[in-house]
Design a protein around this motif. Structure first.
Motif, mmCIF file in Angstrom:
data_model
loop_
_atom_site.group_PDB
_atom_site.id
_atom_site.type_symbol
_atom_site.label_atom_id
_atom_site.label_comp_id
_atom_site.label_asym_id
_atom_site.label_seq_id
_atom_site.Cartn_x
_atom_site.Cartn_y
_atom_site.Cartn_z
ATOM 1 N N ALA A 121 52.179 18.914 -57.681
ATOM 2 C CA ALA A 121 52.800 20.037 -56.971
ATOM 3 C C ALA A 121 51.836 21.173 -56.635
ATOM 4 O O ALA A 121 51.875 22.248 -57.217
ATOM 5 C CB ALA A 121 53.986 20.557 -57.746
ATOM 6 N N VAL A 122 50.979 20.928 -55.660
ATOM 7 C CA VAL A 122 50.022 21.934 -55.203
ATOM 8 C C VAL A 122 50.250 22.191 -53.717
ATOM 9 O O VAL A 122 50.444 21.260 -52.933
ATOM 10 C CB VAL A 122 48.561 21.460 -55.427
ATOM 11 N N ILE A 123 50.229 23.456 -53.359
ATOM 12 C CA ILE A 123 50.284 23.864 -51.954
ATOM 13 C C ILE A 123 49.034 24.689 -51.678
ATOM 14 O O ILE A 123 48.668 25.554 -52.476
ATOM 15 C CB ILE A 123 51.539 24.708 -51.651
ATOM 16 N N TYR A 124 48.399 24.429 -50.548
ATOM 17 C CA TYR A 124 47.203 25.182 -50.162
ATOM 18 C C TYR A 124 47.581 26.182 -49.078
ATOM 19 O O TYR A 124 48.367 25.881 -48.179
ATOM 20 C CB TYR A 124 46.115 24.251 -49.637
ATOM 21 N N GLN A 125 46.969 27.345 -49.184
ATOM 22 C CA GLN A 125 47.175 28.392 -48.194
ATOM 23 C C GLN A 125 45.793 28.916 -47.808
ATOM 24 O O GLN A 125 45.014 29.322 -48.677
ATOM 25 C CB GLN A 125 48.033 29.507 -48.801
ATOM 26 N N ILE A 126 45.492 28.868 -46.522
ATOM 27 C CA ILE A 126 44.200 29.352 -46.047
ATOM 28 C C ILE A 126 44.437 30.545 -45.133
ATOM 29 O O ILE A 126 45.122 30.434 -44.117
ATOM 30 C CB ILE A 126 43.423 28.244 -45.309
ATOM 31 N N ASP A 127 43.864 31.666 -45.522
ATOM 32 C CA ASP A 127 44.031 32.912 -44.760
ATOM 33 C C ASP A 127 45.489 33.159 -44.392
ATOM 34 O O ASP A 127 45.847 33.368 -43.232
ATOM 35 C CB ASP A 127 43.151 32.916 -43.504
ATOM 36 N N ASN A 128 46.369 33.088 -45.377
ATOM 37 C CA ASN A 128 47.810 33.351 -45.253
ATOM 38 C C ASN A 128 48.558 32.331 -44.404
ATOM 39 O O ASN A 128 49.663 32.596 -43.961
ATOM 40 C CB ASN A 128 48.068 34.767 -44.734
ATOM 41 N N GLU A 129 47.981 31.177 -44.166
ATOM 42 C CA GLU A 129 48.675 30.111 -43.440
ATOM 43 C C GLU A 129 48.798 28.901 -44.364
ATOM 44 O O GLU A 129 47.807 28.397 -44.891
ATOM 45 C CB GLU A 129 47.903 29.717 -42.182
ATOM 46 N N ILE A 130 50.032 28.450 -44.552
ATOM 47 C CA ILE A 130 50.267 27.285 -45.402
ATOM 48 C C ILE A 130 49.775 26.045 -44.675
ATOM 49 O O ILE A 130 50.047 25.845 -43.493
ATOM 50 C CB ILE A 130 51.763 27.160 -45.754
ATOM 51 N N ILE A 131 49.043 25.205 -45.392
ATOM 52 C CA ILE A 131 48.455 24.014 -44.792
ATOM 53 C C ILE A 131 49.412 22.842 -44.954
ATOM 54 O O ILE A 131 49.769 22.470 -46.064
ATOM 55 C CB ILE A 131 47.091 23.689 -45.448
ATOM 56 N N ASP A 132 49.807 22.292 -43.838
ATOM 57 C CA ASP A 132 50.700 21.131 -43.795
ATOM 58 C C ASP A 132 49.890 19.969 -43.236
ATOM 59 O O ASP A 132 49.956 19.666 -42.052
ATOM 60 C CB ASP A 132 51.908 21.444 -42.916
ATOM 61 N N ALA A 133 49.084 19.368 -44.117
ATOM 62 C CA ALA A 133 48.200 18.289 -43.681
ATOM 63 C C ALA A 133 47.835 17.450 -44.894
ATOM 64 O O ALA A 133 48.186 17.785 -46.026
ATOM 65 C CB ALA A 133 46.955 18.864 -43.023
ATOM 66 N N ASP A 134 47.104 16.394 -44.656
ATOM 67 C CA ASP A 134 46.602 15.551 -45.732
ATOM 68 C C ASP A 134 45.442 16.286 -46.404
ATOM 69 O O ASP A 134 44.397 16.512 -45.793
ATOM 70 C CB ASP A 134 46.129 14.207 -45.156
ATOM 71 N N TYR A 135 45.616 16.657 -47.671
ATOM 72 C CA TYR A 135 44.631 17.465 -48.374
ATOM 73 C C TYR A 135 43.333 16.709 -48.652
ATOM 74 O O TYR A 135 42.316 17.331 -48.946
ATOM 75 C CB TYR A 135 45.212 17.997 -49.686
ATOM 76 N N ASP A 136 43.359 15.383 -48.578
ATOM 77 C CA ASP A 136 42.125 14.617 -48.745
ATOM 78 C C ASP A 136 41.296 14.606 -47.465
ATOM 79 O O ASP A 136 40.083 14.427 -47.512
ATOM 80 C CB ASP A 136 42.436 13.173 -49.155
ATOM 81 N N LYS A 137 41.939 14.796 -46.321
ATOM 82 C CA LYS A 137 41.232 14.775 -45.039
ATOM 83 C C LYS A 137 40.971 16.164 -44.466
ATOM 84 O O LYS A 137 40.127 16.332 -43.600
ATOM 85 C CB LYS A 137 42.030 13.956 -44.022
ATOM 86 N N TYR A 138 41.705 17.161 -44.929
ATOM 87 C CA TYR A 138 41.545 18.525 -44.435
ATOM 88 C C TYR A 138 40.267 19.103 -45.034
ATOM 89 O O TYR A 138 40.168 19.321 -46.231
ATOM 90 C CB TYR A 138 42.749 19.382 -44.831
ATOM 91 N N VAL A 139 39.267 19.346 -44.195
ATOM 92 C CA VAL A 139 37.970 19.802 -44.684
ATOM 93 C C VAL A 139 37.696 21.246 -44.270
ATOM 94 O O VAL A 139 38.137 21.694 -43.214
ATOM 95 C CB VAL A 139 36.813 18.896 -44.201
ATOM 96 N N ILE A 140 36.974 21.927 -45.145
ATOM 97 C CA ILE A 140 36.558 23.293 -44.877
ATOM 98 C C ILE A 140 35.074 23.416 -45.214
ATOM 99 O O ILE A 140 34.514 22.565 -45.897
ATOM 100 C CB ILE A 140 37.395 24.322 -45.663
ATOM 101 N N ASP A 141 34.456 24.472 -44.738
ATOM 102 C CA ASP A 141 33.044 24.731 -44.999
ATOM 103 C C ASP A 141 32.942 25.612 -46.245
ATOM 104 O O ASP A 141 33.412 26.753 -46.253
ATOM 105 C CB ASP A 141 32.423 25.428 -43.784
ATOM 106 N N LYS A 142 32.327 25.082 -47.317
ATOM 107 C CA LYS A 142 32.199 25.839 -48.568
ATOM 108 C C LYS A 142 31.415 27.137 -48.358
ATOM 109 O O LYS A 142 31.650 28.118 -49.051
ATOM 110 C CB LYS A 142 31.502 25.001 -49.642
ATOM 111 N N ASN A 143 30.504 27.152 -47.412
ATOM 112 C CA ASN A 143 29.706 28.347 -47.143
ATOM 113 C C ASN A 143 30.552 29.500 -46.612
ATOM 114 O O ASN A 143 30.104 30.649 -46.623
ATOM 115 C CB ASN A 143 28.607 28.045 -46.120
ATOM 116 N N TYR A 144 31.749 29.210 -46.115
ATOM 117 C CA TYR A 144 32.605 30.209 -45.462
ATOM 118 C C TYR A 144 33.747 30.668 -46.369
ATOM 119 O O TYR A 144 34.643 31.358 -45.943
ATOM 120 C CB TYR A 144 33.115 29.631 -44.144
ATOM 121 N N ILE A 145 33.711 30.276 -47.651
ATOM 122 C CA ILE A 145 34.758 30.682 -48.597
ATOM 123 C C ILE A 145 34.387 32.026 -49.215
ATOM 124 O O ILE A 145 33.304 32.181 -49.774
ATOM 125 C CB ILE A 145 34.950 29.629 -49.708
ATOM 126 N N LEU A 146 35.299 32.971 -49.125
ATOM 127 C CA LEU A 146 35.109 34.281 -49.752
ATOM 128 C C LEU A 146 35.698 34.277 -51.159
ATOM 129 O O LEU A 146 35.059 34.729 -52.112
ATOM 130 C CB LEU A 146 35.778 35.377 -48.912
#
Length: 185
Positions: A121-146
């Protein structure tokens, strides 16, 4: 006479182009007790374009979590293409600046490496937007994480992992000093 003609033209223009209140329309004010419910339905039909980052096929999620200041160029090609027996409606090629190397990570891999949160039971939220996608395929740039914030809810048993990007707005907010209270002593 000129004034009279101008006034008549203005009145006719206002009547012709002005908005009229119909019986079904309602004015919204602070005193209204009507709750407006908006249901967001994401479009799931049709083919999506293929995304390439520095020549490598990536998930389309990268377009929402990549530092725009590090992008050298974006090229869009229209037309159906077939890559590894998957059909796409076009091709979007993103090239970063020569001195920048994105460090891509999936959301589930991010959870495993940087948190103690278990998989249930985990939900991801990126910049106040809930992510509705496959969390194994949804990629982000670690360099851009605050910042990564973890909110554990007990009822229901759910964890919200918030990822905040290094956008100019987020950096500005993180540097703000907030003083609470009504008096200074």
């Amino acid at each position: 006479m000129k004034k009279f003609i101008i006034i008549v033209v203005l009145i006719l223009t206002a009547n012709a182009f002005g908005q009229k209140k119909t019986e079904n329309s309602q004015a919204i004010s602070e005193q209204d007790t009507i709750i407006k419910v908006v249901q967001v339905i994401k479009y799931k039909g049709g083919k999506k374009p293929a995304y390439f980052l520095n020549g490598e096929l990536v998930n389309q999620s990268i377009s929402s979590f990549l530092d725009p200041n590090k992008i050298e160029s974006v090229k869009v090609e229209k037309g159906d293409i077939d890559i590894n027996s998957t059909k796409y409606s076009g091709k979007i090629t993103i090239e970063t600046k020569k001195d920048y190397k994105p460090n891509l990570i999936s959301l589930n891999e991010l959870r495993k490496r940087y948190t103690t949160v278990q998989e249930n039971a985990v939900i991801y939220q990126i910049d106040n937007e809930i992510i509705d996608a496959d969390y194994d395929k949804y990629v982000i740039d670690k360099n851009y994480i605050l910042k990564i914030t973890i909110n554990k809810l007990e009822n229901p048993n759910l964890t919200v992992i918030k990822v905040i990007s290094k956008s100019e707005e987020n950096i500005k907010k993180s540097n703000e000093i907030i003083i609470r209270g009504d008096s200074i002593r």
